[in-house]
Design an enzyme around this catalytic site. Structure first.
Site, PDB file in Angstrom:
ATOM      1  N   THR A 212     -10.656 -32.953 122.744  1.00 41.82           N
ATOM      2  CA  THR A 212      -9.209 -32.975 122.467  1.00 41.82           C
ATOM      3  C   THR A 212      -8.876 -33.844 121.249  1.00 41.82           C
ATOM      4  O   THR A 212      -7.714 -33.939 120.865  1.00 41.82           O
ATOM      5  CB  THR A 212      -8.454 -33.532 123.689  1.00 41.82           C
ATOM      6  OG1 THR A 212      -9.046 -34.802 124.022  1.00 41.82           O
ATOM      7  CG2 THR A 212      -8.549 -32.599 124.882  1.00 41.82           C
ATOM      8  N   GLY A 213      -9.867 -34.505 120.660  1.00 45.76           N
ATOM      9  CA  GLY A 213      -9.622 -35.411 119.534  1.00 45.76           C
ATOM     10  C   GLY A 213      -9.599 -34.685 118.200  1.00 45.76           C
ATOM     11  O   GLY A 213      -9.829 -33.465 118.126  1.00 45.76           O
TER      12      GLY A 213
ATOM     13  N   SER B  81      -7.032 -36.153 130.085  1.00 46.51           N
ATOM     14  CA  SER B  81      -6.918 -34.757 129.652  1.00 46.51           C
ATOM     15  C   SER B  81      -7.578 -33.786 130.626  1.00 46.51           C
ATOM     16  O   SER B  81      -7.475 -32.562 130.433  1.00 46.51           O
ATOM     17  CB  SER B  81      -7.586 -34.572 128.283  1.00 46.51           C
ATOM     18  OG  SER B  81      -7.110 -35.505 127.367  1.00 46.51           O
TER      19      SER B  81
ATOM     20  N   CYS C 178     -18.646 -40.932 108.328  1.00 45.78           N
ATOM     21  CA  CYS C 178     -18.079 -39.889 107.461  1.00 45.78           C
ATOM     22  C   CYS C 178     -18.123 -40.244 105.971  1.00 45.78           C
ATOM     23  O   CYS C 178     -18.246 -39.350 105.119  1.00 45.78           O
ATOM     24  CB  CYS C 178     -16.650 -39.540 107.884  1.00 45.78           C
ATOM     25  SG  CYS C 178     -15.640 -40.940 108.349  1.00 45.78           S
TER      26      CYS C 178
ATOM     27  N   LYS D 270     -22.179 -50.059 107.178  1.00 45.40           N
ATOM     28  CA  LYS D 270     -22.685 -48.723 107.527  1.00 45.40           C
ATOM     29  C   LYS D 270     -23.160 -48.009 106.260  1.00 45.40           C
ATOM     30  O   LYS D 270     -24.186 -47.321 106.267  1.00 45.40           O
ATOM     31  CB  LYS D 270     -21.584 -47.881 108.187  1.00 45.40           C
ATOM     32  CG  LYS D 270     -21.241 -48.295 109.606  1.00 45.40           C
ATOM     33  CD  LYS D 270     -20.049 -47.492 110.108  1.00 45.40           C
ATOM     34  CE  LYS D 270     -19.482 -48.124 111.368  1.00 45.40           C
ATOM     35  NZ  LYS D 270     -18.196 -47.508 111.766  1.00 45.40           N
TER      36      LYS D 270
ATOM     37  N   HIS E  18     -12.132 -37.970 102.460  1.00 44.05           N
ATOM     38  CA  HIS E  18     -12.569 -39.272 101.955  1.00 44.05           C
ATOM     39  C   HIS E  18     -13.060 -39.103 100.518  1.00 44.05           C
ATOM     40  O   HIS E  18     -13.812 -38.175 100.210  1.00 44.05           O
ATOM     41  CB  HIS E  18     -13.740 -39.821 102.780  1.00 44.05           C
ATOM     42  CG  HIS E  18     -13.353 -40.320 104.141  1.00 44.05           C
ATOM     43  ND1 HIS E  18     -12.058 -40.408 104.583  1.00 44.05           N
ATOM     44  CD2 HIS E  18     -14.121 -40.789 105.162  1.00 44.05           C
ATOM     45  CE1 HIS E  18     -12.039 -40.900 105.805  1.00 44.05           C
ATOM     46  NE2 HIS E  18     -13.281 -41.127 106.184  1.00 44.05           N
TER      47      HIS E  18
HETATM   48  P1  A2P Z   1      -8.389 -37.839 125.304  1.00 42.43           P
HETATM   49  O1  A2P Z   1      -7.672 -36.858 124.401  1.00 42.43           O
HETATM   50  O2  A2P Z   1      -8.357 -37.409 126.732  1.00 42.43           O
HETATM   51  O3  A2P Z   1      -7.977 -39.277 125.090  1.00 42.43           O
HETATM   52  P2  A2P Z   1      -9.654 -39.253 118.407  1.00 42.43           P
HETATM   53  O4  A2P Z   1     -10.862 -39.727 117.638  1.00 42.43           O
HETATM   54  O5  A2P Z   1      -8.884 -38.197 117.687  1.00 42.43           O
HETATM   55  O6  A2P Z   1      -8.808 -40.382 118.887  1.00 42.43           O
HETATM   56  O7  A2P Z   1     -10.244 -38.517 119.728  1.00 42.43           O
HETATM   57  C1  A2P Z   1     -11.035 -39.178 120.674  1.00 42.43           C
HETATM   58  C2  A2P Z   1     -11.585 -38.167 121.689  1.00 42.43           C
HETATM   59  O8  A2P Z   1     -12.394 -38.892 122.621  1.00 42.43           O
HETATM   60  C3  A2P Z   1     -10.519 -37.480 122.528  1.00 42.43           C
HETATM   61  O9  A2P Z   1     -10.956 -36.191 122.865  1.00 42.43           O
HETATM   62  C4  A2P Z   1     -10.448 -38.385 123.759  1.00 42.43           C
HETATM   63  O10 A2P Z   1      -9.952 -37.739 124.911  1.00 42.43           O
HETATM   64  C5  A2P Z   1     -11.917 -38.663 123.943  1.00 42.43           C
HETATM   65  N1  A2P Z   1     -12.117 -39.878 124.750  1.00 42.43           N
HETATM   66  C6  A2P Z   1     -11.601 -41.112 124.530  1.00 42.43           C
HETATM   67  N2  A2P Z   1     -12.014 -41.972 125.499  1.00 42.43           N
HETATM   68  C7  A2P Z   1     -12.804 -41.259 126.343  1.00 42.43           C
HETATM   69  C8  A2P Z   1     -13.536 -41.556 127.536  1.00 42.43           C
HETATM   70  N3  A2P Z   1     -13.548 -42.800 128.051  1.00 42.43           N
HETATM   71  N4  A2P Z   1     -14.221 -40.571 128.131  1.00 42.43           N
HETATM   72  C9  A2P Z   1     -14.230 -39.327 127.607  1.00 42.43           C
HETATM   73  N5  A2P Z   1     -13.569 -38.965 126.483  1.00 42.43           N
HETATM   74  C10 A2P Z   1     -12.867 -39.920 125.854  1.00 42.43           C
END
Ligand code: A2P
Length: 351
Positions: free
Chosen positions: A13-14, A42, A128, A224, A253
């Site tokens: 979802t990110g 989510s 990245c 990095k 970037h």
């Molecule tokens: P969620 O959308 O449920 O928070 P971004 O880099 O755009 O912030 O996205 C981070 C991604 O990592 C999202 O899909 C987020 O889900 C997921 N995420 C963040 N914390 C966790 C966790 N503890 N376990 C699983 N997925 C995670």
């Protein structure tokens, strides 16, 4: 590609996860099933054309051939070994495993042969910014033998994920409404602007600080660039002088490089080497907006240094969500399938 694999996308979802899902579709990745994972928040949400978002639990992570992670370092540290123990090869986009000597750190066009030795069942995707500069530096290294480089980055808000872009977008109308004060009273104007993701308000601004302190005045983001470049190019004593800067760009970037070589570089030969390298394009004046949403790494402003005949100056741009993260991870997964590395592992685990 003949094999058909069961694929987990963790962090679906990110910002990177969403691009990952679309790239998997565009490139017709040979998956029998793609299962999206994200946080408990989510879980149960439906992603169009993919399916229901799963939470990370021991009973949901079984039976995968490949798991691509882009959910932050904490999630990777905890769950990548669990996916690997359950039989998957993990391609991890976080910084958690990159410098582990058993874990290959791979840019698909630069050092794919590192995939021959996958310790821990984990492959790491580079940062990245490092990712953007590796293809052109590898092309030039093969031609002239790279000894050192100075890198100054201009990194987009999207490098900090969806929340990084959202924070920038929210600040723009507020500051735009009071733009006269940006001329002569910027300090008091930005003092009232909320910021959590970036080190200062980013709209109409430039922030020469990215990441956390890592000693000697450098940030972890800057180190990095040093450590990952050495590992990917396999030049342990490569001298790197990094400065990372956040700029108010959504995606893409940019990095200005001054690279110094053992052999005196010839400009025409350098251009030919860059043009011949896969996924690199030479563009006289590249800009991040022009390359957002594109797969290529763009190289422009290629000049001989005015004072050192062994050095070249060049400006490099890469979409941080595509080649900088999602695309390279998918390309690694494709190599794992093409070279039957994943099949061998799945068979060994009794799938
Ligand atoms: P969620 O959308 O449920 O928070 P971004 O880099 O755009 O912030 O996205 C981070 C991604 O990592 C999202 O899909 C987020 O889900 C997921 N995420 C963040 N914390 C966790 C966790 N503890 N376990 C699983 N997925 C995670």
């Amino acid at each position: 590609m003949s094999a058909s694999v069961r694929l987990a996308v963790v962090g679906a979802t990110g910002a990177v996860g969403k691009v990952m899902l679309s790239i998997l579709g565009e490139r017709e990745f040979p998956a029998s099933e793609i299962v999206p994972f994200a946080s408990e928040r989510s879980a149960g949400r439906l992603i169009d054309g993919v399916g229901e978002v799963m939470p990370l639990r021991d009973d949901t992570i079984d039976g995968f051939d490949i798991a691509i992670f882009s959910a932050g370092g904490g999630t990777s540290r905890e769950w990548a070994p669990r996916f690997a123990a359950a039989g998957a090869i993990v391609v991890d986009n976080s910084s958690a495993w990159r410098m582990d000597p058993q874990v290959p750190l791979v840019v698909s066009e630069v050092n794919p042969r590192a995939l021959a030795q996958i310790g821990r069942g984990i492959v790491a995707n580079p940062n990245c910014t490092t990712m953007a500069i590796m293809p052109p530096l590898k092309a030039l290294h093969d031609a002239f033998v790279l000894r050192e480089f100075v890198a100054t980055s201009f990194q987009a808000a999207g490098g900090a994920g969806q929340k990084g872009m959202d924070e920038l977008a929210a600040q723009i109308p507020v500051l735009h409404a009071a733009r006269e004060r940006l001329v002569d009273d910027g300090a008091s104007l930005i003092a009232g602007i909320e910021h959590r993701v970036h080190a200062a308000p980013l709209a109409f601004n430039v922030i020469p600080w990215l990441g956390s302190p890592a000693g000697d005045g450098y940030t972890d983001e800057e180190l990095k660039l040093v450590n990952e470049s050495r590992k990917i190019l396999d030049i342990p004593d490569l001298a790197v002088s990094p400065t990372c800067v956040r700029v108010p760009v959504m995606v893409g970037h940019s990095v200005e490089l001054r690279a110094t070589f053992e052999r005196e570089p010839d400009l025409d030969e350098a251009i030919a080497a860059l043009e011949a390298f896969p996924n690199v394009v030479v563009d006289p004046v590249p800009t991040p907006a022009r390359y957002a949403g594109r797969d290529e790494i763009a190289v422009g402003r290629l000049r001989r240094d005015l004072f050192d005949p062994h050095s070249l100056n060049l400006f490099v741009i890469g979409d941080n969500l595509r080649k900088g993260a999602a695309l390279n991870a998918v390309q690694i997964a494709e190599i794992l399938v093409e070279q039957r590395i994943v099949v061998a592992r799945a068979a060994a685990a009794g799938h």
